[in-house]
Design a protein around this motif. Structure first.
Motif, PDB file in Angstrom:
ATOM      1  N   PHE A  82     -13.643  25.389  24.213  1.00 44.85           N
ATOM      2  CA  PHE A  82     -12.225  25.031  24.123  1.00 44.85           C
ATOM      3  C   PHE A  82     -11.458  25.419  25.390  1.00 44.85           C
ATOM      4  O   PHE A  82     -10.487  24.742  25.758  1.00 44.85           O
ATOM      5  CB  PHE A  82     -11.606  25.682  22.890  1.00 44.85           C
ATOM      6  N   TYR A  83     -11.907  26.467  26.063  1.00 45.20           N
ATOM      7  CA  TYR A  83     -11.270  26.827  27.337  1.00 45.20           C
ATOM      8  C   TYR A  83     -11.495  25.730  28.376  1.00 45.20           C
ATOM      9  O   TYR A  83     -10.561  25.295  29.066  1.00 45.20           O
ATOM     10  CB  TYR A  83     -11.824  28.153  27.839  1.00 45.20           C
ATOM     11  N   VAL A  84     -12.731  25.272  28.496  1.00 49.95           N
ATOM     12  CA  VAL A  84     -13.036  24.198  29.452  1.00 49.95           C
ATOM     13  C   VAL A  84     -12.297  22.921  29.069  1.00 49.95           C
ATOM     14  O   VAL A  84     -11.762  22.214  29.935  1.00 49.95           O
ATOM     15  CB  VAL A  84     -14.562  23.951  29.515  1.00 49.95           C
ATOM     16  N   LEU A  85     -12.243  22.612  27.779  1.00 48.15           N
ATOM     17  CA  LEU A  85     -11.583  21.385  27.326  1.00 48.15           C
ATOM     18  C   LEU A  85     -10.115  21.362  27.742  1.00 48.15           C
ATOM     19  O   LEU A  85      -9.642  20.391  28.355  1.00 48.15           O
ATOM     20  CB  LEU A  85     -11.713  21.261  25.807  1.00 48.15           C
ATOM     21  N   PHE A  86      -9.382  22.407  27.448  1.00 50.93           N
ATOM     22  CA  PHE A  86      -7.947  22.411  27.714  1.00 50.93           C
ATOM     23  C   PHE A  86      -7.650  22.518  29.211  1.00 50.93           C
ATOM     24  O   PHE A  86      -6.725  21.876  29.716  1.00 50.93           O
ATOM     25  CB  PHE A  86      -7.267  23.541  26.940  1.00 50.93           C
ATOM     26  N   LEU A 110      -8.379  19.100  30.741  1.00 48.75           N
ATOM     27  CA  LEU A 110      -7.361  18.125  30.356  1.00 48.75           C
ATOM     28  C   LEU A 110      -6.112  18.277  31.226  1.00 48.75           C
ATOM     29  O   LEU A 110      -5.524  17.283  31.670  1.00 48.75           O
ATOM     30  CB  LEU A 110      -7.003  18.281  28.880  1.00 48.75           C
ATOM     31  N   ILE A 111      -5.697  19.513  31.465  1.00 49.85           N
ATOM     32  CA  ILE A 111      -4.530  19.743  32.317  1.00 49.85           C
ATOM     33  C   ILE A 111      -4.802  19.274  33.747  1.00 49.85           C
ATOM     34  O   ILE A 111      -3.955  18.626  34.375  1.00 49.85           O
ATOM     35  CB  ILE A 111      -4.153  21.237  32.287  1.00 49.85           C
ATOM     36  N   ARG A 139     -12.706  10.157  30.932  1.00 50.28           N
ATOM     37  CA  ARG A 139     -11.489  10.284  31.735  1.00 50.28           C
ATOM     38  C   ARG A 139     -11.816  10.470  33.216  1.00 50.28           C
ATOM     39  O   ARG A 139     -11.113   9.951  34.090  1.00 50.28           O
ATOM     40  CB  ARG A 139     -10.656  11.460  31.211  1.00 50.28           C
ATOM     41  N   ASN A 140     -12.880  11.198  33.507  1.00 49.17           N
ATOM     42  CA  ASN A 140     -13.275  11.374  34.903  1.00 49.17           C
ATOM     43  C   ASN A 140     -13.699  10.060  35.540  1.00 49.17           C
ATOM     44  O   ASN A 140     -13.449   9.823  36.731  1.00 49.17           O
ATOM     45  CB  ASN A 140     -14.424  12.386  35.000  1.00 49.17           C
TER      46      ASN A 140
END
Length: 257
Positions: free
Chosen positions: A49-53, A56-57, A209-210
């Motif tokens: 979840f740390y990598v995800l958020f 995303l930012i 997204r990338n």
């Protein structure tokens, strides 16, 4: 008689029997190995979840930068003026600055190299550096998605092994003696799946997204290359009217009676 009824009604209700099976009970019976597997899975989930958020930012910043490039950069008189309009840490500013530096360096080359090839290689190198930075952390998500089920399975195997040893030592093989400890051991497999599924979904979502961002970077790099090799004569049209929709008939003008 009446006193006994009143005393029975006033007596506290018996406490509900505590559940002898659960996560904490499984960890306590599993010992050091069970706690180690649980801590590893929790660390994987937090990291996911740390990598995800954070990604995303980071991705959203680059997407917003592309929108600004389309509206402000190509309205500038030259590249240096356009670069000054972009944000300091903008990915597109990095490409423009690298292109300007490559253009200045081309005149200093002693071995003749085509300007197009030199600029194209420099812009591609800058573009690849940005894509590599955007891809950071995705390897962790892929690793978590592929290994966490096996980490949970390892905890399950150890738990079942301990449960069978305990059942064998007690000499009881009834369903209640087997189902409880084995069910506790299977909790580790469930935890592994709970960690793996969000990691796989996050990896696929960020990867998509990338790819969209990489297409925008490639499009901008191509436009910038055309601008540089044509001395500013070729550049994308900004604020062009939307193309007409194909397939819809054009309404006829009203005729005067």
């Amino acid at each position: 008689m009446l006193n006994s009824i009143i005393a029975a009604a006033a007596a506290p209700a018996p406490a509900a029997a505590a559940n002898p099976y659960g996560l904490m009970e499984a960890l306590e019976q599993g010992g050091v190995i069970a706690w180690t597997v649980f801590i590893i899975l929790v660390g994987m989930s937090v990291g996911t979840f740390y990598v995800l958020f954070t990604k995303l930012i980071e991705q959203q910043k680059v997407i917003n930068q592309y929108k600004k490039v389309r509206t402000t950069f190509w309205r500038s008189a030259n590249l240096k003026e356009g670069s000054a309009k972009l944000e300091k840490n903008s990915a597109y500013k990095q490409i423009v600055d690298d292109g300007i530096a490559a253009q200045d360096q081309h005149s200093k080359l002693t071995d003749p190299v085509e300007a197009h090839d030199w600029l194209h290689g420099s812009l591609a190198r800058s573009e690849n550096a940005i894509n590599w930075k955007l891809g950071g952390g995705l390897a962790f998500l892929a690793t978590v998605g592929s290994t966490s089920p096996f980490v949970g399975l390892f905890g399950t195997v150890i738990g079942i092994y301990r449960a069978l040893i305990k059942i064998g030592a007690s000499g009881q093989a009834s369903i209640d003696a087997v189902a409880g400890p084995v069910g506790e051991a299977l909790i580790m497999t469930a935890l592994g799946l709970v960690v793996a599924v969000p990691a796989v979904l996050a990896y696929n979502f960020l990867q998509r997204r990338n790819k969209a961002i990489a297409e925008n970077l490639s499009s901008f790099s191509t436009d910038l290359l055309g601008y540089m090799v044509s001395n500013g004569a070729v550049k994308p049209v900004v604020g062009a009217p939307a193309p007409a929709q194909v397939g819809k008939p054009v309404p006829a003008a009203p005729t005067k009676a």
